[in-house]
Design an enzyme around this catalytic site. Structure first.
Site, PDB file in Angstrom:
ATOM      1  N   LYS A  55       0.827  -1.208   0.000  1.00 43.39           N
ATOM      2  CA  LYS A  55       0.000   0.000   0.000  1.00 43.39           C
ATOM      3  C   LYS A  55       0.861   1.257   0.000  1.00 43.39           C
ATOM      4  O   LYS A  55       0.525   2.259  -0.635  1.00 43.39           O
ATOM      5  CB  LYS A  55      -0.937  -0.008   1.204  1.00 43.39           C
ATOM      6  N   ASP A  78       4.696  -0.427  12.014  1.00 43.71           N
ATOM      7  CA  ASP A  78       3.483  -0.879  12.684  1.00 43.71           C
ATOM      8  C   ASP A  78       3.481  -0.287  14.089  1.00 43.71           C
ATOM      9  O   ASP A  78       4.228  -0.727  14.963  1.00 43.71           O
ATOM     10  CB  ASP A  78       3.446  -2.406  12.745  1.00 43.71           C
ATOM     11  N   ASN A 104       0.088  10.977  12.283  1.00 42.21           N
ATOM     12  CA  ASN A 104      -1.231  11.009  11.657  1.00 42.21           C
ATOM     13  C   ASN A 104      -2.005   9.698  11.757  1.00 42.21           C
ATOM     14  O   ASN A 104      -3.234   9.704  11.773  1.00 42.21           O
ATOM     15  CB  ASN A 104      -1.041  11.391  10.177  1.00 42.21           C
ATOM     16  N   SER A 154      -5.269  14.748  16.225  1.00 42.15           N
ATOM     17  CA  SER A 154      -6.220  14.312  17.232  1.00 42.15           C
ATOM     18  C   SER A 154      -7.615  14.309  16.597  1.00 42.15           C
ATOM     19  O   SER A 154      -7.762  14.013  15.410  1.00 42.15           O
ATOM     20  CB  SER A 154      -6.146  15.236  18.458  1.00 42.15           C
ATOM     21  N   TYR A 180     -11.365   5.417  21.795  1.00 39.34           N
ATOM     22  CA  TYR A 180     -10.943   6.364  20.763  1.00 39.34           C
ATOM     23  C   TYR A 180     -10.819   7.778  21.337  1.00 39.34           C
ATOM     24  O   TYR A 180      -9.812   8.462  21.134  1.00 39.34           O
ATOM     25  CB  TYR A 180     -11.942   6.350  19.611  1.00 39.34           C
ATOM     26  N   LYS A 184      -7.458  10.133  21.657  1.00 42.21           N
ATOM     27  CA  LYS A 184      -7.382  11.467  21.050  1.00 42.21           C
ATOM     28  C   LYS A 184      -7.107  12.544  22.104  1.00 42.21           C
ATOM     29  O   LYS A 184      -6.426  13.527  21.804  1.00 42.21           O
ATOM     30  CB  LYS A 184      -8.665  11.763  20.283  1.00 42.21           C
TER      31      LYS A 184
END
Length: 313
Positions: A55, A78, A104, A154, A180, A184
């Protein structure tokens, strides 16, 4: 009506980046790839980091196709595996100068609690601890730059109450979006603390949130119905990955961006105005919370990180 048309910042306003190198985690898709395309268009060499070599190669070719002559390299990384983090960071730290480090990559809303290879809850382990460990070990390459910037992506979810850092590994109970939000918030607290610890250096550390966009994170819904609903909502309400990259690009390149800022989009329409400072999540700028998270991150990863140890960053 004003006679003079109002203008605002766009990626066309990015200063010439010739001679600068940008390393982007999660650079093979979504916001990361759009960020790479824009920076390469303005002369930067980009290093796309991600888990899949195939990818990454495809993404690097897309960057070169969009800007003939662009320099786009790849780095297999990773973030959910500290041995992979160490190997990738060591390769960069030994040979590169990184002017722009963009944290990111991320995962979102995993339907059940999973752990990384090192035993961390997967979302926090990837989104925060993986980046903390990578930054710490790639720091010699950042230190070589005369004007380095670190930009961490974030999300608005950092403001959610369910995202407190008291149960970092979700050991008291697991909900995908809580994990999550916690990751963040950790991104914000970490970046503000990084800015604090490098305040007497040329480095700028900024954290951004992209607003709502369909970027690939939404693929982790907790079931087929959830994914269908998310996809339909995304088409109706969310912006593009290209627009979602604006806050990252502004934070990484604008002369007006200041260390310690939390940059978000101008509004729901991400390209309607200049990215602007957003309100920090409550308590996220507290130095004590920053110190606690930093100490916990060092202890969990086993990696000490003193970004201000060298005076000549």
């Amino acid at each position: 009506m004003s006679v003079t048309a109002m203008t605002h910042w766009t990626p066309d306003d990015i200063p010439d980046q010739t001679g600068r190198t940008a390393l982007i985690t999660g650079g093979n898709s979504g916001i990361g790839l759009e960020t790479a395309r824009a920076l390469a268009r303005h002369g930067a060499r980009v290093i796309l980091a991600g888990r899949s070599g195939t990818k990454l190669d495809r993404a690097a070719e897309a960057v070169r196709a969009a800007t003939p002559g662009a320099r786009a390299d790849t780095l297999v990384l990773d973030l959910s595996d500290l041995s992979s983090v160490r190997d990738a960071a060591t390769r960069v730290a030994e040979t590169e100068t990184v002017d722009l480090l963009l944290n990111n990559a991320g995962v979102m809303n995993l339907p059940e609690r999973r752990t990384t290879r090192d035993g961390f809850e997967m979302t926090v382990g990837t989104n925060h601890l993986g980046h903390f460990a990578f930054d710490a070990q790639v720091w010699p390459a950042v230190r070589r730059s005369s004007a380095p910037r670190v930009v961490t992506v974030s999300a608005a979810a950092a403001r959610w109450r369910m995202g407190g850092l008291d149960d970092l590994m979700s050991e008291k109970g697991y909900r995908g979006m809580s994990a999550y939000a916690r990751s963040k918030r950790a991104n914000v607290v970490y970046t503000i603390e990084l800015a604090r610890r490098t305040a007497n250096s040329p480095l700028k550390a900024l954290v951004v949130h992209p607003g709502a966009a369909m970027t690939g994170l939404q693929r982790h819904g907790s079931g087929a119905l959830s994914r269908v609903v998310t996809t339909v909502a995304a088409r109706l309400l969310m912006g593009s990955a290209e627009g979602a990259a604006w806050p990252s690009l502004y934070a990484a390149t604008s002369p007006q961006a200041r260390s310690g800022q939390f940059i978000g989009p101008a509004g729901r329409d991400q390209t309607s105005g200049t990215p602007k400072p957003a309100k920090l999540p409550q308590g996220a700028g507290d130095p004590e919370e920053g110190r606690r998270l930093w100490a916990a991150s060092e202890q969990l990863t086993g990696i000490p990180f003193d970004p201000g140890a060298e005076s000549a960053l």
